[in-house]
Design an enzyme around this catalytic site. Sequence first.
Site, short mmCIF file in Angstrom:
data_model
loop_
_atom_site.label_atom_id
_atom_site.label_comp_id
_atom_site.label_asym_id
_atom_site.label_seq_id
_atom_site.Cartn_x
_atom_site.Cartn_y
_atom_site.Cartn_z
N ASN A 211 0.85 -1.20 0.00
CA ASN A 211 0.00 0.00 0.00
C ASN A 211 0.88 1.24 0.00
O ASN A 211 2.10 1.13 -0.01
CB ASN A 211 -0.95 -0.02 1.20
CG ASN A 211 -0.18 -0.10 2.50
OD1 ASN A 211 0.55 0.81 2.85
ND2 ASN A 211 -0.31 -1.21 3.21
N ASP A 279 -4.18 -6.50 5.48
CA ASP A 279 -5.15 -7.36 6.17
C ASP A 279 -5.11 -8.78 5.62
O ASP A 279 -5.53 -9.72 6.28
CB ASP A 279 -6.57 -6.79 5.99
CG ASP A 279 -6.75 -5.54 6.84
OD1 ASP A 279 -6.17 -5.49 7.94
OD2 ASP A 279 -7.46 -4.62 6.39
N ASP A 305 -4.13 -9.88 13.10
CA ASP A 305 -4.13 -8.46 13.42
C ASP A 305 -3.17 -8.24 14.60
O ASP A 305 -3.42 -8.71 15.71
CB ASP A 305 -5.55 -8.00 13.77
CG ASP A 305 -5.63 -6.49 13.82
OD1 ASP A 305 -4.94 -5.89 14.66
OD2 ASP A 305 -6.36 -5.92 13.00
N ILE A 306 -2.07 -7.54 14.32
CA ILE A 306 -1.01 -7.39 15.34
C ILE A 306 -1.51 -6.56 16.52
O ILE A 306 -1.29 -6.90 17.68
CB ILE A 306 0.24 -6.71 14.70
CG1 ILE A 306 0.68 -7.50 13.47
CG2 ILE A 306 1.38 -6.62 15.71
CD1 ILE A 306 1.70 -6.80 12.60
#
Length: 400
Positions: A211, A279, A305-306
Amino acid sequence: MKNSTNKKILFIICGGISAYKSLEVIRLFKKNNTEIKTILTKSAKEFVTPLSITSLSQGKVYDDLFSLENETEMDHISLSRWADAIVIVPATANTISKLATGNSEDLASTVVLASNKQIFLAPAMNVRMWEHQSTKKNLKILKDFGYKLIGPEIGDMACGEYGEGKMSEPLVIYNHIKTHLDKKLKYNKMKALVTAGPTNEYIDPVRFITNKSSGKQGYEIAKSLHKRGFDTTLISGPTNLKIPEDINLIKVETAEEMLKATQRNLPAHIAVFSAAVSDFKIKKRNDYKIKKQDNLTINFEKNIDILNYVSNHNLMRPKLVIGFAAETNDLEKNALKKLVDKNCDWIIANDVSKNDRGFNSEFNEITIHYKNLKKKEKLSYKKKSELSEEIVDRIINQIN
Ligand code: PMT
């Protein structure tokens, strides 16, 4: 007056009528057991003598690059690393101008250029010089670099004029720096963890999805935490950014690597999750480069999800867990949902639908949603470096 004990300050004295006041600043710090070294610029020697400073500070006085390079004990880089803070007192218009342009023609400017420590300036000059556009412009540059200004004050000047430009009194300068050093001392036992940047999720050995995150926001937060004295670890996805070497930087590429690095660096007192973690990852990464074909189907699966993992950790949940929400629509609604779903203490919402903020911009505008206080606070559009300072001010308020 005990806390600053064992701190090291490098004073840079420039040539100005108020140079004599720097002796009193040195005396106050010496009384407080601070280790002191001093650099005198060429013109400073017209106002104060190396002998008077050595006697007061009981530390070395340097005056030019050549004498320093002849020393076996220290070069200009080591001298800038040695100090916990650099204090330029008085900071003349000439020195301010040199520092703003990255000049390194003498020992003072070289050491400042090479420094990775907090730099304080106590300006002193005639009111017209202080008000001149070029001085204003130079000071803005230095402020953006993170230099801290102490004063000047408004008052009668040595030249007979009246106005802003008078150097702050030694006690004011002393208290300002001491407060900074004491805070550092207070927080250097506290561990802060920051994630930043994008992650790359590989499709095959040469292709990945990623991203637009540049890492800037997270790097600036890590720098601000470090500047205030936190023992800071930055876990970063791929970026081109630099960070002071005494921040513990861990470079990762994938979300899985970011998770592992985060796990290895717990416990921490504070954790800020500004990374734009993918994600999804590719369900089965191809071992070989995929050949050109008419249709390609890629199957994804969810990444862990950290933030969620850390904020729900039974034993090692940091006292303060801060998440970010990057949204293109329904900013507040989506951010509030993340605040609850991800069990954060704060969520920092930013609008990423515009090019002048959010992803890969120097600027941002954020709203902090506080879970327990049940309130929100908007921080207006400005540089990410300035927003980070404001975020860290609030972190400090909360942990206090
Ligand atoms: O890097 P810059 O160019 O400076 O841009 C800054 C930024 C826009 C990336 C930053 O300010 C920001 O908003 N970061 C979070 C981006 C994001 O992906 O948010 P999210 O809504 O998808 O995720 C919410 C929170 O969960 C984030 O704190 C994220 O770090 C965390 N998360 C998400 C997924 C995952 N697998 N693990 C996570 O920890």
